[in-house]
Design an enzyme around this catalytic site. Structure first.
Site, PDB file in Angstrom:
ATOM      1  N   GLY A  22     -16.626  12.624  53.025  1.00 28.10           N
ATOM      2  CA  GLY A  22     -15.753  13.222  51.774  1.00 28.10           C
ATOM      3  C   GLY A  22     -14.521  13.259  52.550  1.00 28.10           C
ATOM      4  CB  SER A  25      -5.159  18.282  51.281  1.00 23.81           C
ATOM      5  OG  SER A  25      -5.369  19.382  51.980  1.00 23.81           O
ATOM      6  CB  SER A  27     -10.076  17.776  57.009  1.00 27.80           C
ATOM      7  OG  SER A  27     -10.713  18.107  55.777  1.00 27.80           O
ATOM      8  CB  THR A  28     -11.883  12.475  56.922  1.00 30.17           C
ATOM      9  OG1 THR A  28     -10.598  12.297  56.763  1.00 30.17           O
ATOM     10  CG2 THR A  28     -12.978  11.360  56.399  1.00 30.17           C
ATOM     11  CG  ASP A 142     -10.859  25.336  45.805  1.00 33.84           C
ATOM     12  OD1 ASP A 142     -10.843  25.396  44.327  1.00 33.84           O
ATOM     13  OD2 ASP A 142     -10.349  24.300  46.484  1.00 33.84           O
TER      14      ASP A 142
HETATM   15  N1  ADE Z   1     -19.493  16.544  52.337  1.00 33.83           N
HETATM   16  C1  ADE Z   1     -18.494  17.606  52.818  1.00 33.83           C
HETATM   17  N2  ADE Z   1     -19.217  18.453  53.724  1.00 33.83           N
HETATM   18  C2  ADE Z   1     -20.206  17.800  53.706  1.00 33.83           C
HETATM   19  C3  ADE Z   1     -21.315  18.264  54.751  1.00 33.83           C
HETATM   20  N3  ADE Z   1     -21.397  19.376  55.530  1.00 33.83           N
HETATM   21  N4  ADE Z   1     -22.508  17.730  54.471  1.00 33.83           N
HETATM   22  C4  ADE Z   1     -22.654  16.739  53.600  1.00 33.83           C
HETATM   23  N5  ADE Z   1     -21.807  16.094  53.005  1.00 33.83           N
HETATM   24  C5  ADE Z   1     -20.636  16.878  52.873  1.00 33.83           C
END
Ligand code: ADE
Length: 303
Positions: A22, A25, A27-28, A142
């Site tokens: 995922g 804004s 970070s990935t 949030d």
């Molecule tokens: N997506 C965002 N954070 C995550 C995480 N810690 N584990 C799995 N999917 C995610």
């Protein structure tokens, strides 16, 4: 991991980066394997330093790190745990629990809506976790189904504390703005934002409870209670409490009236009149829940 490895500063080379999970804004998040420990899987949140500075997000990253560190010590099952952080020239890295079940929102989209028993068990897990977060003096700010993940046992884990308010930053804001000890800048997501944040730029623990009310509604109905064609319309709906169940006489032959009444007691404009978590736990919907038995809340229907 050996004790030698634990004392050495880690770097991205210690991990095999797999797919993207995922992005936010600034970070990935990636799934990773720790090269030094067999089968150890984590999620790593990578934040670009240049981007953080350019977009003025230093405050949010600092809040997230401090909040996750504070919460990690208690090891609550409903919170994505931060193991450690490190950085290199380009990025900051947060090594987090990997939640293999993905986002609760994805599951909800797949199912359309949740049954009342699933909604009940998920709501119990959220209440237990939010109560814990609040007991540490933290407001998430949030809460929404995208920020709730599922672990491999199908249990919920709250994530993304980038907009949380801790006693420290609340105090700082108070000093900065000479206002009440509540937070006062717009954060969050339009559909879950509380009326007090919209109307008086204030948010408190009760704002997380508002978001929880929206989430419970969404469990049952499949869509959040307040959704306009655009953000402005959504805000107007929130400010005028314009949602399907806002009618003392609303009834549906498909939905238990106890749930409708519970949501009506949560989605109350005045935060002082809104149901508290303590009173919510005494609501008829949770009659069969033994709140003192964590196993009951965290295993529930999954066992
Ligand atoms: N997506 C965002 N954070 C995550 C995480 N810690 N584990 C799995 N999917 C995610």
């Amino acid at each position: 991991m050996s004790s030698k490895n634990l004392t050495r500063k880690r770097s991205p080379h210690d991990f095999v980066f797999k797919q993207e999970l995922g992005h936010g804004s600034y970070s990935t998040v990636y799934k990773v394997f720790d090269k030094h420990s067999v089968n150890h899987v984590y999620a790593i949140k990578v934040c670009s330093k240049a981007h953080i500075i350019k977009e003025n997000k230093v405050k949010y990253v600092t809040i997230e790190k401090n909040t996750l560190n504070l919460l990690a010590r208690a090891c609550h099952p409903g919170i994505v745990r931060l193991y450690y952080t490190f950085h290199d020239e380009e990025n900051l890295y947060f090594v987090l629990d990997y939640a293999s079940g993905g986002e609760l929102l994805q599951l909800l989209h797949k199912m359309g809506r949740f049954s009342e028993s699933w909604s009940l068990h998920f709501s119990c897990q959220l209440i237990d976790t939010i109560e814990f977060i609040h007991s540490k003096g933290i407001i998430h700010r949030d809460l929404k189904p995208e920020n709730v993940l599922l672990n491999r046992f199908g249990r919920l884990m709250i994530t993304d504390f980038g907009t949380a308010a801790t006693p420290l930053n609340q105090q700082k804001q108070e000093d900065d703005q000479n206002e009440s000890p509540r937070c006062s800048s717009f954060v969050g997501t339009a559909e879950y934002v509380s009326p007090e944040l919209l109307l008086s730029n204030q948010c408190d623990f009760a704002s997380d409870i508002w978001a929880l009310g929206c989430i419970i509604f969404q469990f049952i109905m499949g869509v959040p209670p307040f959704r306009g064609k655009n953000e402005l319309q959504t805000f107007e709906k929130i400010a005028s409490l314009d949602y399907l169940w806002n009618n003392q006489h609303y009834s549906s032959n498909k939905i238990d009236p106890v749930i409708i009444k519970l949501v009506q007691k949560i989605l109350v404009l005045n935060p002082q009149e809104r149901l508290t978590l303590t009173n919510m736990k005494k609501d008829e919907w949770f009659d069969k829940v033994d709140w003192n038995n964590k196993d009951h809340i965290w295993r529930g229907i999954w066992q």
